[in-house]
Design a protein around this motif. Structure first.
Motif, short mmCIF file in Angstrom:
data_model
loop_
_atom_site.label_atom_id
_atom_site.label_comp_id
_atom_site.label_asym_id
_atom_site.label_seq_id
_atom_site.Cartn_x
_atom_site.Cartn_y
_atom_site.Cartn_z
N UNK A 38 0.82 -1.21 0.25
CA UNK A 38 0.05 -0.14 0.05
C UNK A 38 0.79 1.17 0.19
N UNK A 39 1.89 1.27 -0.01
CA UNK A 39 3.54 2.51 -0.18
C UNK A 39 2.36 3.75 -1.60
N UNK A 40 2.37 2.73 -2.15
CA UNK A 40 1.87 4.20 -3.41
C UNK A 40 0.21 4.62 -3.20
N UNK A 41 -0.64 3.08 -2.71
CA UNK A 41 -1.63 3.98 -2.28
C UNK A 41 -1.39 5.13 -1.21
N UNK A 42 -0.47 4.99 -0.05
CA UNK A 42 -0.34 5.64 0.69
C UNK A 42 0.51 7.42 -0.15
N UNK A 43 0.86 7.34 -1.01
CA UNK A 43 1.60 8.50 -1.77
C UNK A 43 0.26 9.29 -2.29
N UNK A 99 -3.87 3.39 4.33
CA UNK A 99 -3.56 4.54 3.57
C UNK A 99 -4.78 4.70 2.67
N UNK A 100 -5.95 3.66 2.96
CA UNK A 100 -6.84 3.84 1.09
C UNK A 100 -8.20 4.57 2.53
N UNK A 101 -8.45 4.67 4.05
CA UNK A 101 -9.14 5.15 4.68
C UNK A 101 -8.62 6.57 4.99
N UNK A 102 -7.22 6.95 4.78
CA UNK A 102 -5.71 8.15 4.95
C UNK A 102 -6.78 7.73 6.55
N UNK A 103 -6.70 6.79 7.77
CA UNK A 103 -6.68 6.67 8.84
C UNK A 103 -5.11 7.15 9.20
N UNK A 104 -4.53 7.94 10.13
CA UNK A 104 -4.18 8.08 10.55
C UNK A 104 -2.58 8.95 10.02
N UNK A 105 -3.21 8.95 9.30
CA UNK A 105 -2.89 10.63 8.60
C UNK A 105 -2.28 11.65 9.56
N UNK A 106 -3.32 12.11 10.31
CA UNK A 106 -2.49 13.61 11.57
C UNK A 106 -1.40 13.22 11.55
N UNK A 107 -1.20 11.72 12.18
CA UNK A 107 -0.02 10.74 13.80
C UNK A 107 0.89 11.39 12.57
N UNK A 108 0.67 10.87 11.68
CA UNK A 108 1.79 9.88 10.44
C UNK A 108 2.97 11.72 10.36
N UNK A 109 1.90 13.04 9.83
CA UNK A 109 2.64 13.76 9.43
C UNK A 109 3.65 14.69 10.68
N UNK A 110 2.24 14.34 11.97
CA UNK A 110 2.87 15.52 12.56
C UNK A 110 4.34 13.90 13.13
N UNK A 111 4.39 13.32 13.47
CA UNK A 111 5.20 12.92 13.62
C UNK A 111 6.55 13.28 12.59
#
Length: 229
Positions: free
Chosen positions: A16-21, A147-159
């Motif tokens: 799911x790397x490209x999905x995240x990208x 990645x497909x549900x965009x769950x956890x993105x705020x914490x990932x970007x903040x980290x």
């Protein structure tokens, strides 16, 4: 680059790397070829806390040795281009297989985030992952996302933001090898350090040379050794 940073995305195929990208960059991306290579290069950007984060989607690989052009391209980018953070994307349902690549990256570079994707699928299968325990054992942040549900993105970007601003200092675990290998590393690492300085992990280069990785040596000679030396 001021408030601009480069983040490399590494991972096995189908994690799911490209999905995240794609989810992070949306339409702010473009694709070209790596210099002198036929491997496609995807770059994109995301804006977070007044910063521009440039994402580089490295080729999906199972390792970072020199067994294929994809592996060389991904390895060379992490080692020689020195992204501000390397984000290793793992499949939550296949962690044991995926960790091989993650541990290789931890030997190569310091600023690493382990991103465990497909966490929703794993939970449906009854798989529970203790990211805090993994963070303590690996010495780098471990973040769970979908990645497909965009769950956890705020914490990932903040980290990522906290790493590039120095609020988080990564201390990757150092893999221990059998005594015979460790002794050989001690013998050759000082000479390797004279060659690469602090630009590359001399321990990691020593390991690759012990494994007979001539392509890495050629790359070091091409990129780092002045002509006539």
């Amino acid at each position: 680059m001021g408030n601009e940073y480069r983040i490399a995305l590494a991972g096995n195929p189908n994690t799911g790397k490209s999905t995240l990208f794609n989810a992070l960059t949306g339409l702010r991306q473009h694709t070209g070829n790596w210099a002198g290579k036929t491997v496609a290069l995807a770059e994109g950007s995301v804006f977070f806390k007044d910063k521009t984060i440039h994402l580089i989607d490295l080729p999906g690989t199972y390792s970072l040795f020199s067994n294929s052009t994809d592996e060389e391209v991904a390895r060379n980018y992490i080692v020689f281009e020195k992204p501000d953070v390397t984000l290793v994307v793992l499949d939550a349902t296949s962690l044991e297989r995926n960790f091989n690549l993650a541990l290789q990256v931890l030997e190569m570079t310091k600023n690493v985030v382990i991103c465990i994707n497909l966490i929703d699928v794993a939970e449906e299968q009854g798989i529970h992952i203790n990211e805090r325990l993994l963070t303590n054992r690996l010495g780098v942040p471990v973040i769970k996302i979908s990645a497909r549900n965009k769950k956890g993105f705020p914490m990932l970007l903040d980290t990522i933001d906290r790493i590039v601003t120095g609020k988080i200092e990564c201390q990757p675990v150092q893999m221990k090898y059998p005594d015979e290998i460790e002794e050989k590393i001690k013998m050759i690492e000082p000479k390797v350090r004279q060659l690469v300085g602090s630009h590359i992990s001399s321990r990691w280069v020593s390991l690759r040379l012990l494994d007979g990785d001539e392509t890495l040596l050629n790359e070091i000679n091409k990129r780092m050794v002045p002509e006539g030396v």
